[in-house]
Design a protein around this motif. Sequence first.
Motif, PDB file in Angstrom:
ATOM      1  N   SER A   1       0.936  -1.315   0.235  1.00 62.22           N
ATOM      2  CA  SER A   1       0.012  -0.061   0.152  1.00 62.22           C
ATOM      3  C   SER A   1       0.969   1.293   0.290  1.00 62.22           C
ATOM      4  N   LYS A   2       1.963   1.302   0.870  1.00 59.52           N
ATOM      5  CA  LYS A   2       2.913   2.547   1.004  1.00 59.52           C
ATOM      6  C   LYS A   2       3.485   2.878  -0.192  1.00 59.52           C
ATOM      7  N   VAL A   3       3.617   1.759  -1.106  1.00 60.96           N
ATOM      8  CA  VAL A   3       4.230   2.048  -2.671  1.00 60.96           C
ATOM      9  C   VAL A   3       3.099   2.486  -3.490  1.00 60.96           C
ATOM     10  N   MET A   4       2.071   1.656  -3.479  1.00 64.29           N
ATOM     11  CA  MET A   4       1.406   1.423  -4.689  1.00 64.29           C
ATOM     12  C   MET A   4       0.280   2.640  -4.662  1.00 64.29           C
ATOM     13  N   MET A   5      -0.210   3.055  -3.470  1.00 60.32           N
ATOM     14  CA  MET A   5      -1.101   4.050  -3.233  1.00 60.32           C
ATOM     15  C   MET A   5      -0.483   5.382  -3.920  1.00 60.32           C
ATOM     16  N   PRO A   6       0.681   5.977  -3.463  1.00 54.69           N
ATOM     17  CA  PRO A   6       1.191   7.051  -4.113  1.00 54.69           C
ATOM     18  C   PRO A   6       1.561   7.034  -5.406  1.00 54.69           C
ATOM     19  N   ALA A   7       1.884   5.625  -5.779  1.00 52.89           N
ATOM     20  CA  ALA A   7       2.143   5.386  -7.443  1.00 52.89           C
ATOM     21  C   ALA A   7       0.952   5.865  -7.940  1.00 52.89           C
ATOM     22  N   LEU A   8      -0.163   5.244  -7.590  1.00 54.54           N
ATOM     23  CA  LEU A   8      -1.420   5.416  -8.349  1.00 54.54           C
ATOM     24  C   LEU A   8      -1.803   6.953  -8.386  1.00 54.54           C
ATOM     25  N   PHE A   9      -1.459   7.598  -7.067  1.00 49.48           N
ATOM     26  CA  PHE A   9      -1.809   9.081  -7.383  1.00 49.48           C
ATOM     27  C   PHE A   9      -0.815   9.717  -8.382  1.00 49.48           C
ATOM     28  N   VAL A  10       0.228   9.315  -8.674  1.00 48.95           N
ATOM     29  CA  VAL A  10       1.304  10.048  -9.574  1.00 48.95           C
ATOM     30  C   VAL A  10       0.692   9.609 -10.930  1.00 48.95           C
ATOM     31  N   ILE A  11       0.187   8.478 -11.143  1.00 51.14           N
ATOM     32  CA  ILE A  11      -0.224   8.094 -12.637  1.00 51.14           C
ATOM     33  C   ILE A  11      -1.332   8.693 -12.846  1.00 51.14           C
ATOM     34  N   ILE A  12      -2.366   8.885 -11.946  1.00 52.84           N
ATOM     35  CA  ILE A  12      -3.859   9.363 -12.292  1.00 52.84           C
ATOM     36  C   ILE A  12      -3.452  10.788 -12.569  1.00 52.84           C
ATOM     37  N   ILE A  13      -2.691  11.431 -11.927  1.00 56.00           N
ATOM     38  CA  ILE A  13      -2.243  13.056 -12.091  1.00 56.00           C
ATOM     39  C   ILE A  13      -1.868  13.091 -13.412  1.00 56.00           C
ATOM     40  N   LEU A  14      -0.902  12.087 -13.819  1.00 56.24           N
ATOM     41  CA  LEU A  14      -0.123  12.381 -15.168  1.00 56.24           C
ATOM     42  C   LEU A  14      -1.401  12.173 -16.551  1.00 56.24           C
ATOM     43  N   LEU A  15      -2.272  11.163 -16.001  1.00 56.85           N
ATOM     44  CA  LEU A  15      -3.330  10.707 -17.006  1.00 56.85           C
ATOM     45  C   LEU A  15      -4.287  11.898 -17.116  1.00 56.85           C
ATOM     46  N   ALA A  16      -4.562  12.662 -15.893  1.00 56.05           N
ATOM     47  CA  ALA A  16      -5.494  13.846 -15.855  1.00 56.05           C
ATOM     48  C   ALA A  16      -5.087  14.926 -16.626  1.00 56.05           C
ATOM     49  N   ILE A  17      -3.532  15.211 -16.582  1.00 56.56           N
ATOM     50  CA  ILE A  17      -3.093  16.163 -17.346  1.00 56.56           C
ATOM     51  C   ILE A  17      -3.136  15.726 -18.795  1.00 56.56           C
ATOM     52  N   ARG A  18      -2.939  14.378 -19.120  1.00 61.62           N
ATOM     53  CA  ARG A  18      -2.991  14.210 -20.761  1.00 61.62           C
ATOM     54  C   ARG A  18      -4.148  14.393 -21.013  1.00 61.62           C
ATOM     55  N   GLY A  19      -5.375  14.081 -20.320  1.00 58.17           N
ATOM     56  CA  GLY A  19      -6.706  14.017 -20.725  1.00 58.17           C
ATOM     57  C   GLY A  19      -7.157  15.514 -21.058  1.00 58.17           C
ATOM     58  N   CYS A  20      -6.595  16.444 -20.227  1.00 62.56           N
ATOM     59  CA  CYS A  20      -7.031  17.791 -20.049  1.00 62.56           C
ATOM     60  C   CYS A  20      -6.278  18.476 -21.235  1.00 62.56           C
ATOM     61  N   THR A  21      -5.306  17.760 -21.659  1.00 65.18           N
ATOM     62  CA  THR A  21      -4.532  18.557 -22.717  1.00 65.18           C
ATOM     63  C   THR A  21      -4.812  18.159 -24.148  1.00 65.18           C
ATOM     64  N   LEU A  22      -5.705  17.079 -24.059  1.00 61.33           N
ATOM     65  CA  LEU A  22      -6.301  16.352 -25.713  1.00 61.33           C
ATOM     66  C   LEU A  22      -6.682  17.449 -26.636  1.00 61.33           C
ATOM     67  N   PRO A  23      -6.979  17.623 -27.679  1.00 62.01           N
ATOM     68  CA  PRO A  23      -7.539  18.491 -28.486  1.00 62.01           C
ATOM     69  C   PRO A  23      -9.179  18.093 -28.270  1.00 62.01           C
ATOM     70  N   GLY A  24      -9.836  19.375 -28.013  1.00 61.78           N
ATOM     71  CA  GLY A  24     -11.354  19.099 -27.707  1.00 61.78           C
ATOM     72  C   GLY A  24     -11.617  18.826 -26.382  1.00 61.78           C
ATOM     73  N   ALA A  25     -10.409  19.040 -25.563  1.00 60.33           N
ATOM     74  CA  ALA A  25     -10.705  18.376 -24.208  1.00 60.33           C
ATOM     75  C   ALA A  25     -11.784  19.343 -23.087  1.00 60.33           C
ATOM     76  N   VAL A  26     -11.781  20.721 -23.488  1.00 57.96           N
ATOM     77  CA  VAL A  26     -12.672  21.622 -22.866  1.00 57.96           C
ATOM     78  C   VAL A  26     -13.999  21.090 -22.721  1.00 57.96           C
ATOM     79  N   GLU A  27     -14.188  20.663 -23.730  1.00 54.93           N
ATOM     80  CA  GLU A  27     -15.715  20.028 -23.805  1.00 54.93           C
ATOM     81  C   GLU A  27     -16.103  19.149 -22.785  1.00 54.93           C
ATOM     82  N   GLY A  28     -15.178  18.235 -22.385  1.00 53.17           N
ATOM     83  CA  GLY A  28     -15.287  17.049 -21.210  1.00 53.17           C
ATOM     84  C   GLY A  28     -15.012  17.686 -19.971  1.00 53.17           C
ATOM     85  N   ILE A  29     -13.933  18.731 -19.925  1.00 51.73           N
ATOM     86  CA  ILE A  29     -13.944  19.491 -18.370  1.00 51.73           C
ATOM     87  C   ILE A  29     -15.304  20.127 -18.117  1.00 51.73           C
TER      88      ILE A  29
END
Length: 455
Positions: free
Chosen positions: A175-203
């Motif tokens: 848990s102590k390794v995986m939970m923080p790792a999950l946080f990091v990757i979900i933040i990366l994914l959210a950044i990528r998601g929000c910078t996709l062309p046309g993302a504003v619509e989804g936000i």
Amino acid sequence: MANISKGEGRDQWGSKLGFIMAAAGSAVGLGNLWKFPYVAGKNGGGAFVMVYFIMLFLVGFTLMLAELVLGRHTKLNAIGAYRKISKKWSWVGGLGIATGFMILSYYSVIGGWVIKYLITAVTGGLNVTDAAVLSEMFGSVVSSTGGSIFFHALFMVATLGIVLGGVGGGIEKASKVMMPALFVIIILLAIRGCTLPGAVEGIKYLLVPDFSKLSMGVVLSALGQVFFSLSLGMGCMITYGSYLPDKENIPQSATIIPLLDTGVALLAGLATLPAVFAFGFEPAGGPGLMFETLPAVFASMPMGMMFSTLFFVLVLFAALSSSISLLEVCVSYVVDEYGLNRKIATWGLGFGVFLVGVPSALSFGIWSEVKILFGMNFFDLFDFLTSNVMLPLGGLLLCIFVGWVWGTDKAIDEASNNGQIAFGLSGFWAFLVKFVGPVAISVVFINSLWGFIAG
Ligand code: TRP
């Protein structure tokens, strides 16, 4: 139970971080990553998210504190905790255990899909951005009879294996390794998601409420989602609280856990919904949303294959750290009450959960048109009954129990460690437990069930 060290007398959490990670591990799971985005998408996006926040503040924090305090005070499992204070109420704990059993039965089906997607990701099969191809892939994964039962079984075996091995060492360290790792990757994914062309619509779809989409059904779904996501309403947090040391600051934990949980849910929404619009999926796409959209997000990132593999490993881990909490609540009850051997109880219950889950596994394939009640198939019915009926009902009864039967004065004494730590909002919390919680839950409940039955 995760991270419990054998001390004198009852087992206790090894450290504060260990407890927060285990409780957050129970809360953060498929409910955040898989369910929140699609239920929000189905229920009008921003309108749902707004109601979710209102419910989170009115009942989420309130009940988290109530369950943890009740658990630590009685130092017993869900049924025992109620019974110690009033014999007449022990059935409420029983309702919770039944709810956990039912949730796990279909939770494991989704966990099975995660395993299957993990294998696909490792073998490079997810490198696709075409919406039609991804939708078809999802369809064939979930409609395969043998495949979905096999992966459901595999997920149950993994859950059972961890519960058998005493969650102690492994899961806590992981848990102590995986939970923080999950946080990091979900933040990366959210950044990528929000910078996709046309993302504003989804936000916008996720965050700007469209009030015309509000209905009692949306409000009930938001309430159900708060319970499901925070692991509330079935005694899970009572059980986790029962292992807390007396010096622990419960008001603080009851604030941190819901914040972490909601943070992950929102990030998952920000990763998923912009991709829905960018790649031409349907926001109301249902249970396939995460599985169809996120591969497209990965495929449009550098090192997509590595990230998608890592992501599904972490989703699997998040799902397991939740599923073990569901199974553990059932196991600890059977062991405590009937003195059954822990091994036999775990295998027996695990097998029972597997069997009850089979119809849910078939609900996306050959049994998708088998309607049981209210025009719903097995999966939809189990999900609706547990999230939208049984958990809120358990929460309502918990409010009444803590607010009126046990009494908020005693609960506040426990929460503040008999006045040793500050609990500034104690008066407000008492008001929420006694009045706001019961009224809010009953109003939503009665209105929407009425609308549901009448409509
Ligand atoms: N909260 C978990 C999730 O979001 C699922 C879960 C674990 C749960 N324990 C629970 C839901 C108890 C309701 C009650 O995935």
